[in-house]
Design a protein around this motif. Structure first.
Motif, PDB file in Angstrom:
ATOM      1  N   LYS B  21       0.859  -1.191   0.000  1.00 28.28           N
ATOM      2  CA  LYS B  21       0.000   0.000   0.000  1.00 28.28           C
ATOM      3  C   LYS B  21       0.898   1.245   0.000  1.00 28.28           C
ATOM      4  N   ASP B  22       0.440   2.284  -0.668  1.00 33.38           N
ATOM      5  CA  ASP B  22       1.201   3.529  -0.763  1.00 33.38           C
ATOM      6  C   ASP B  22       0.726   4.493   0.324  1.00 33.38           C
ATOM      7  N   ASN B  24       1.723   7.388   0.863  1.00 32.13           N
ATOM      8  CA  ASN B  24       1.606   8.757   0.382  1.00 32.13           C
ATOM      9  C   ASN B  24       0.328   8.958  -0.422  1.00 32.13           C
ATOM     10  N   ASP B  25      -0.373   7.872  -0.716  1.00 33.73           N
ATOM     11  CA  ASP B  25      -1.599   7.975  -1.528  1.00 33.73           C
ATOM     12  C   ASP B  25      -2.751   7.292  -0.784  1.00 33.73           C
ATOM     13  N   VAL B  30      -0.951  -0.869  -4.265  1.00 35.63           N
ATOM     14  CA  VAL B  30      -0.146  -0.746  -5.481  1.00 35.63           C
ATOM     15  C   VAL B  30       0.341  -2.121  -5.939  1.00 35.63           C
ATOM     16  N   GLU B 104      10.545   3.433  -1.299  1.00 36.38           N
ATOM     17  CA  GLU B 104      10.955   3.045  -2.646  1.00 36.38           C
ATOM     18  C   GLU B 104      12.092   3.948  -3.113  1.00 36.38           C
ATOM     19  N   THR B 107      11.325   6.403  -6.297  1.00 35.97           N
ATOM     20  CA  THR B 107      10.254   7.407  -6.184  1.00 35.97           C
ATOM     21  C   THR B 107      10.200   8.075  -4.828  1.00 35.97           C
ATOM     22  N   ARG B 109       8.530   6.890  -2.484  1.00 34.13           N
ATOM     23  CA  ARG B 109       7.230   6.578  -1.873  1.00 34.13           C
ATOM     24  C   ARG B 109       7.425   5.743  -0.609  1.00 34.13           C
ATOM     25  N   ARG B 110       6.591   6.026   0.411  1.00 38.66           N
ATOM     26  CA  ARG B 110       6.598   5.200   1.606  1.00 38.66           C
ATOM     27  C   ARG B 110       5.511   4.135   1.442  1.00 38.66           C
ATOM     28  N   LEU B 111       5.975   2.883   1.432  1.00 37.43           N
ATOM     29  CA  LEU B 111       5.045   1.777   1.213  1.00 37.43           C
ATOM     30  C   LEU B 111       4.954   0.884   2.458  1.00 37.43           C
TER      31      LEU B 111
END
Lengths: 126, 411
Positions: B21-22, B24-25, B30, B104, B107, B109-111
């Protein structure tokens, strides 16, 4: 003349007290035999007028002793009174008492006045 | 065949569910691999781009979201040993999940990456096993109670058989007491030397009647198995008192040989008396045709040396070489054991006696009681074939592990 009673019973205390009671109650001469296997020998020398015989005894039971008396030409005329603490009537009839034929059977504990009466009848003193 | 990257190919063939899961979103998915599709019955095409609230109940989604946040906050792997999601038909699916916080590289991104294993079957088997185990414990408990009831029932039966004999043994002192009363009721002359003898005899008669009645009451008591250190001689004395009438009637000579320095044995007195009474009565019955019935009761302490296992006779089953034991033997000169009966002696309800004489429970219960004492009971012909031997082997120390009422009855 004192009547002679032979007590054959493995219970030494019982015979001792019965002897005391009998001797106190009448003109009796009492001999004790606690070993049933010696009963016939003691009887031959003592020549009792009546025998009081226990049923359940180690060595020889009352029925066996009774049979010995009956096969003896002199002792077979001596009346035998059986005293027993057996409570089970089935046990009584299966045991020695049934074979004793004409013998009188009295239960233990013994009613002394009844016993004295039976002794009188058996010895013809009544 | 659709071309896949190496990573995609590995992910889709893993036997565990993998998702990401993202953070940041809004924690939208994902990644959603094949196994995750199977477990949730939600296709990756439906799941990717959606969040937990789209796919699961609000309650579940709240829970997942809180774990996800906790993982990110901790900054390291979190293991959830068991969590439950709703399956397709509303049935629970049990998962063991690890959640890993990932940033990641390309990018930033924190996942939150999750890896879940479906442990539903394991959980179900565990529950089933627990339920079976509970049933087993209950059944075992019932069995133990039944065993004790059976032991007591057999005991009551032997009391019934002994009753006439015990009554006879009590009537004798009563007869003496009545003669004493008759004598003394005529008036007591202080000079009469008989009086002292009579009183002594009367006192002894009361003691004797009391002993035998007390013996019978102690014997009939019902208790759970309670063991205490006991001198074997005391047990044998009590037993011989209760069976005295049977021994006298059958004209059985008894010899007892028990060394004074014999170690204590740990016995439940009343239950052990039951065993010995049973063996004595059996011997008396077996010797009913013997000319001079003779029962030898012998005990000795020994260190077992030749423990033989599975050699026909199966001599010692519980003990090992080197064990210190006390052996008690009852040796009769009766009819011995019919070879056809030998293997069935300990079977419940097996009896060679006439109907009404025995139920056939005696030996099977006797052996059970001995086993509860951590000992063994064997019955065999004498080596000279002139009678039978009942042999009891008893431990001289308590091993509580062996005492537990665990073995089945009848064995």
């Amino acid at each position: 003349m004192a009547r002679k009673i032979l007590l054959v019973d493995d219970e030494a205390g019982f015979t001792q007290l019965l002897k005391m009671n009998l001797e106190k109650s009448g003109d009796f001469e009492v001999t004790i035999e606690n070993d049933s296997t010696k009963a016939i020998a003691t009887a031959r020398s003592f020549q009792p007028d009546v025998v009081l015989l226990d049923v359940v005894m180690p060595g020889m039971d009352g029925g066996d002793v009774q049979a010995q008396f009956q096969s003896d030409s002199i002792l077979n005329r001596v009346p035998v009174i059986m005293l027993t603490a057996l409570v089970d009537s089935a046990e009584l009839s299966a045991g020695a008492v049934a074979q004793s034929g004409s013998s009188i059977v009295l239960p233990k504990p013994v009613d002394l006045s009844l016993l004295l009466r039976v002794i009188d009848e058996a010895t013809g003193a009544a | 065949m659709e071309p896949l990257t190496l990573v995609e190919s590995v992910l889709d063939n893993l036997p565990v569910a993998v998702f990401a899961k993202d953070a940041n979103d809004d924690f939208r998915f994902v990644l959603w691999n094949k196994k995750q599709e199977q477990i949730t019955t939600v296709k990756a095409s439906k799941a990717v781009g959606r969040d937990d609230y789209d796919l699961f109940s609000e309650e579940s989604a709240d829970y997942f979201r809180s774990v996800d946040k906790a993982v990110l906050k901790r900054g390291k792997l979190l293991e959830v040993p068991e969590e439950i999601i709703e399956g397709k038909d509303g049935q629970d699916i049990h998962l063991r999940t690890v959640k890993i916080p990932v940033i990641e590289e390309e990018t930033g991104r924190r996942l939150v990456v999750g890896i879940s294993e479906d442990i539903t079957e394991q959980v179900q088997s565990r529950a089933k096993l627990e339920s079976l185990n509970k049933n087993l414990l209950e059944t075992n408990q019932e069995l133990q109670e039944t065993q004790l009831q059976l032991i007591q029932a057999e005991k009551l039966e032997s009391i019934g058989r002994l009753a006439a004999g015990v009554a006879h043994e009590v009537k004798n002192p009563l007869a003496l007491l009545l003669l004493g009363v008759d004598y003394l009721s005529g008036g007591i002359d202080p000079a009469d030397p008989n009086v002292e003898t009579i009183l002594t005899q009367m006192r002894e008669a009361v003691d004797r009647a009391d002993r035998i009645v007390r013996g019978l009451v102690d014997f009939s008591s019902q208790r759970a198995l309670t063991r205490e250190p006991v001198q074997l001689h005391a047990v044998i004395d009590e037993v011989l008192l209760l069976v005295k009438h049977e021994l006298t009637r059958s004209n059985t000579k008894v010899s007892v040989s028990i060394p004074a320095d014999l170690p204590h044995v740990f016995l439940d007195l009343s239950k052990f008396e039951q065993v010995v009474i049973n063996l004595v009565i059996n011997a008396v019955h077996a010797m009913s045709e013997s000319k001079s019935p003779r029962l030898e009761i012998m005990a000795r302490a020994e260190k077992l040396s030749d423990v033989i296992k599975n050699q026909g006779a199966r001599k010692y089953e519980v003990f090992r070489s080197g064990d210190n034991v006390v052996t008690l033997e009852l040796i009769d000169n009766g009819c011995g054991i019919d070879s056809g009966d030998a293997s069935r002696l300990f079977d419940p309800f097996f009896t060679t006696k006439a109907t009404g004489v025995g139920t056939g429970l005696g030996l099977s219960v006797a052996r059970k009681i001995v086993q509860l004492h951590g000992g063994e009971l064997h019955v065999s012909d004498r080596p000279d074939k002139k009678g039978a031997i009942a042999k009891l082997i008893l431990p001289t120390k308590v091993d509580t592990g062996k005492v537990a009422l665990t073995s089945n009855f009848p064995k």
